[in-house]
Structure formats: C-alpha cells, structure tokens
Design a protein around this motif. Sequence first.
Motif, PDB file in Angstrom:
ATOM      1  N   GLN A  55       0.834  -1.202   0.000  1.00  0.00           N
ATOM      2  CA  GLN A  55       0.000   0.000   0.000  1.00  0.00           C
ATOM      3  C   GLN A  55       0.870   1.253   0.000  1.00  0.00           C
ATOM      4  O   GLN A  55       1.876   1.314   0.713  1.00  0.00           O
ATOM      5  CB  GLN A  55      -0.935   0.013   1.205  1.00  0.00           C
ATOM      6  CG  GLN A  55      -1.927  -1.144   1.217  1.00  0.00           C
ATOM      7  CD  GLN A  55      -2.933  -1.029   2.340  1.00  0.00           C
ATOM      8  OE1 GLN A  55      -3.327   0.060   2.734  1.00  0.00           O
ATOM      9  NE2 GLN A  55      -3.370  -2.173   2.865  1.00  0.00           N
ATOM     10  N   THR A  56       0.469   2.229  -0.796  1.00  0.00           N
ATOM     11  CA  THR A  56       1.200   3.487  -0.914  1.00  0.00           C
ATOM     12  C   THR A  56       0.249   4.650  -0.685  1.00  0.00           C
ATOM     13  O   THR A  56      -0.849   4.673  -1.253  1.00  0.00           O
ATOM     14  CB  THR A  56       1.827   3.625  -2.315  1.00  0.00           C
ATOM     15  OG1 THR A  56       2.673   2.502  -2.565  1.00  0.00           O
ATOM     16  CG2 THR A  56       2.645   4.906  -2.419  1.00  0.00           C
ATOM     17  N   PRO A  57       0.609   5.636   0.137  1.00  0.00           N
ATOM     18  CA  PRO A  57      -0.260   6.786   0.351  1.00  0.00           C
ATOM     19  C   PRO A  57      -0.561   7.521  -0.951  1.00  0.00           C
ATOM     20  O   PRO A  57       0.283   7.596  -1.850  1.00  0.00           O
ATOM     21  CB  PRO A  57       0.554   7.667   1.305  1.00  0.00           C
ATOM     22  CG  PRO A  57       1.465   6.710   2.016  1.00  0.00           C
ATOM     23  CD  PRO A  57       1.816   5.673   0.994  1.00  0.00           C
ATOM     24  N   THR A  58      -1.765   8.072  -1.048  1.00  0.00           N
ATOM     25  CA  THR A  58      -2.203   8.746  -2.271  1.00  0.00           C
ATOM     26  C   THR A  58      -2.360  10.249  -2.116  1.00  0.00           C
ATOM     27  O   THR A  58      -2.610  10.944  -3.101  1.00  0.00           O
ATOM     28  CB  THR A  58      -3.541   8.163  -2.747  1.00  0.00           C
ATOM     29  OG1 THR A  58      -4.528   8.325  -1.702  1.00  0.00           O
ATOM     30  CG2 THR A  58      -3.403   6.681  -3.071  1.00  0.00           C
ATOM     31  N   GLU A  60      -1.099  14.215  -0.451  1.00  0.00           N
ATOM     32  CA  GLU A  60       0.101  15.054  -0.566  1.00  0.00           C
ATOM     33  C   GLU A  60       0.176  15.997   0.621  1.00  0.00           C
ATOM     34  O   GLU A  60      -0.830  16.290   1.278  1.00  0.00           O
ATOM     35  CB  GLU A  60       0.060  15.870  -1.861  1.00  0.00           C
ATOM     36  CG  GLU A  60      -1.120  16.809  -1.964  1.00  0.00           C
ATOM     37  CD  GLU A  60      -1.151  17.584  -3.274  1.00  0.00           C
ATOM     38  OE1 GLU A  60      -1.935  18.543  -3.355  1.00  0.00           O
ATOM     39  OE2 GLU A  60      -0.381  17.231  -4.199  1.00  0.00           O
ATOM     40  N   THR A  72      -5.743  14.426   1.679  1.00  0.00           N
ATOM     41  CA  THR A  72      -6.133  13.315   0.814  1.00  0.00           C
ATOM     42  C   THR A  72      -7.629  13.424   0.529  1.00  0.00           C
ATOM     43  O   THR A  72      -8.417  13.755   1.423  1.00  0.00           O
ATOM     44  CB  THR A  72      -5.771  11.950   1.458  1.00  0.00           C
ATOM     45  OG1 THR A  72      -6.170  10.894   0.585  1.00  0.00           O
ATOM     46  CG2 THR A  72      -6.409  11.773   2.818  1.00  0.00           C
ATOM     47  N   VAL A  97       3.834   6.663   7.369  1.00  0.00           N
ATOM     48  CA  VAL A  97       3.099   6.006   6.281  1.00  0.00           C
ATOM     49  C   VAL A  97       1.782   5.434   6.794  1.00  0.00           C
ATOM     50  O   VAL A  97       0.749   5.529   6.137  1.00  0.00           O
ATOM     51  CB  VAL A  97       3.962   4.902   5.632  1.00  0.00           C
ATOM     52  CG1 VAL A  97       3.135   4.066   4.660  1.00  0.00           C
ATOM     53  CG2 VAL A  97       5.155   5.519   4.917  1.00  0.00           C
ATOM     54  N   ASN A  98       1.810   4.841   7.988  1.00  0.00           N
ATOM     55  CA  ASN A  98       0.577   4.279   8.544  1.00  0.00           C
ATOM     56  C   ASN A  98      -0.494   5.345   8.737  1.00  0.00           C
ATOM     57  O   ASN A  98      -1.669   5.127   8.437  1.00  0.00           O
ATOM     58  CB  ASN A  98       0.861   3.593   9.880  1.00  0.00           C
ATOM     59  CG  ASN A  98       1.557   2.260   9.701  1.00  0.00           C
ATOM     60  OD1 ASN A  98       1.675   1.754   8.591  1.00  0.00           O
ATOM     61  ND2 ASN A  98       2.034   1.678  10.799  1.00  0.00           N
ATOM     62  N   GLN A 100      -0.735   8.193   7.129  1.00  0.00           N
ATOM     63  CA  GLN A 100      -1.189   8.636   5.815  1.00  0.00           C
ATOM     64  C   GLN A 100      -2.166   7.634   5.194  1.00  0.00           C
ATOM     65  O   GLN A 100      -3.186   8.018   4.614  1.00  0.00           O
ATOM     66  CB  GLN A 100       0.012   8.865   4.901  1.00  0.00           C
ATOM     67  CG  GLN A 100       0.879  10.045   5.332  1.00  0.00           C
ATOM     68  CD  GLN A 100       2.058  10.290   4.403  1.00  0.00           C
ATOM     69  OE1 GLN A 100       2.314   9.506   3.481  1.00  0.00           O
ATOM     70  NE2 GLN A 100       2.788  11.374   4.637  1.00  0.00           N
ATOM     71  N   LEU A 101      -1.860   6.351   5.345  1.00  0.00           N
ATOM     72  CA  LEU A 101      -2.761   5.323   4.814  1.00  0.00           C
ATOM     73  C   LEU A 101      -4.098   5.337   5.559  1.00  0.00           C
ATOM     74  O   LEU A 101      -5.156   5.103   4.963  1.00  0.00           O
ATOM     75  CB  LEU A 101      -2.114   3.949   4.918  1.00  0.00           C
ATOM     76  CG  LEU A 101      -0.929   3.686   3.992  1.00  0.00           C
ATOM     77  CD1 LEU A 101      -0.285   2.330   4.308  1.00  0.00           C
ATOM     78  CD2 LEU A 101      -1.359   3.723   2.523  1.00  0.00           C
ATOM     79  N   ASP A 104      -6.058   8.046   4.117  1.00  0.00           N
ATOM     80  CA  ASP A 104      -6.547   7.630   2.796  1.00  0.00           C
ATOM     81  C   ASP A 104      -7.795   6.755   2.912  1.00  0.00           C
ATOM     82  O   ASP A 104      -8.677   6.797   2.048  1.00  0.00           O
ATOM     83  CB  ASP A 104      -5.458   6.866   2.046  1.00  0.00           C
ATOM     84  CG  ASP A 104      -4.286   7.745   1.623  1.00  0.00           C
ATOM     85  OD1 ASP A 104      -4.431   8.987   1.684  1.00  0.00           O
ATOM     86  OD2 ASP A 104      -3.248   7.190   1.229  1.00  0.00           O
TER      87      ASP A 104
END
Length: 330
Positions: A55-58, A60, A72, A97-98, A100-101, A104
């Motif tokens: 999984q990658t954050p979408t 900014e 997001t 990252v967590n 940010q996800l 999302d």
Amino acid sequence: MADSPELATKALESDAQDDNTAAQTSGIPGDSKPDQGAGSMGEHCVTDRPAPAGQTPTGEVAKYGEVEVYITKPADYPHQPSKLLLLLTGGTGIHSVNNQLQADRYAAEGFLVAMPDQFAGDPAPTSTTTLAADENMSVLEQVKLGMVNVAKSFTIDMWLARHTPEKVLPVLERVIVAVKEEFADAVESGGGVYAVGYCFGAKYVLLLGGEGSQDANAAKTAAAEEEGMVAHGPQIKVGAIAHGTQVTRDDIAGNRVPLTIVAVENDSLFPEDVLESGRQALKEQNVELEVQTYPKVPHGFAVLGDYDDTSIVEAQKEAFQQMLAWLKSH
C-alpha cells in the motif's frame, strides 16, 4: 505538562526508583506497558507498527496556515460532494506512512481529510523495538535495560513538555481557519468540520469539541482579540476518538459535540475511572455519546499497522468501522 526542567528531572528520578530493572510486558502480543513516569505515552503512541504490504499513500503534504498538512481526497472530488474531516495523529505525526494510509481510508469513504502536523516538525522520539526483560537475562543485563527505558521515558517527558495545549491548539486553529476557507464546499456539504483523533490526537478532538477553544473564524478571532475578548465555542461538528493519552475527566466533560470512543480494556493510559466520570458528565449535559471497549488488544491498536495476532487485526477493522459509522450518521 508544564515546561519545567525540575518536573522532568523528578520524573527521571522516579523512573530510576520505581523500575530500574526492565520494561514490563502486558501479555498482549505486540504490546508493552508504558514505562513508569513516561508522561502518559506508551510504545504504541510513538512507534509505528509495520505498514500494510503493497500500500502506498495517495495524498500530498501542503501548507495551510503555515502548517504542514497531509491532504487526501475522495477519487471523485470535487465532482461529488465531500465532507471535511480533521484527523489528529498519535506521536508519530503526519509523515508516518501508517497515518497517511489511515487518512486515505477515510478519503476512500467520501471524506476530504486534512491531517495537520500538530508537532511543528517535531514528532515524538521513536523506538524500533519493544524493550522487555528476558527471564534468562543476568542481573547486570536487566539493570542496563532498565537504564535504557528510564532514558527513553525521560526523552518522552521532555517531548511532551514541548507539546502542551497552549502550543498545539493555536497550530490546529490556524489549520482549521485555512482549510475551511480552501475547502468551503466540503464544510458546507457536511455542515461543519468532522474530527477523529488517535492517542495524542484524541485529547485535542475533545478540546476542539469544547466551549473553551477559540472560534475558527479568523476575522472574528482577530476582532475579539482587539477588544480584549476571545470567542468561544466548539470548532468541530462531531468527534471520534481512539485510546486517548493524557485525557482527563474535564477534557471529556467539556466536550459538547456528539462523540464516539474506542476504548481498550484495562488501559493504564486511558483509565476506566476517567472514562466513566467523563461519561457521566456528558450524560448530565445530554451530549450524545457512544463508547465501545475492546478486550485483549494493546493501546494503540486502532492505528493502522500489521499485527501477527488475527484477533487484533479484526479489532482494528471493527474500530475503524465504529468511528466511520459514527461520522457518517452525523
């Protein structure tokens, strides 16, 4: 916590007296108890679990009110109406990252999410391992481990002293003013600002939902300051919080917006007596409240991240659905 070197020193001394041998484990896979005197912050408040694979954050990161904010949006925004959601993180901050996800995931459910940097570029000191004693350790090894945990607790105390409500609330208020202006359509669509908070961020959802915070309208606030007055009133429409840290009975009792709480059974960082006294206060004030307590999970479990224990993974999903359903129903 006051910004006091004396207080921090006392905390360090207390740690050394209370637990100079080793950190304790809670018996829950992936969990650790907070060190004595750790300023009401546990391992999960300052350390990310492994991020979900693939999984990658979408979103900014942009600046609003001179503050970094992770933004997001739903895939169909602005063609379809969205609601503005303020997401307040634990100590790992907006570059996690967590986190940010997690933002999302709310965006995928139709919310335009603004996740501000509450810490002004100074996220909590982190640890990549859970420090715990092994029964086969020598006494000397246990003493050394205890000293490491004392030092870590002292570092967290000093960090908390830099991030008090007096420092954090003005940051959040600047962001609220700016994002309400930038995304006025989302504010109008939802009839206000929605808010969720995890760990450290939970306290600030409660404060923003209370009557003592400044009005988020910049013009009104400036006018009030010129007259020697400060406007009051909730800055959010509805709140959802998970396993708060440093939350007091007064924080809960002062909240005036509909609120759902994800609580952890036997959570020393968010004790039952604080939760229960706050619950009674909100009942007397006729404030809409929902509380769900999750057994056999660690503090911080609702923050996105992988666990080996499938029961914790399922509880994490359930907690997200609890908070999401509350937001959508309001």
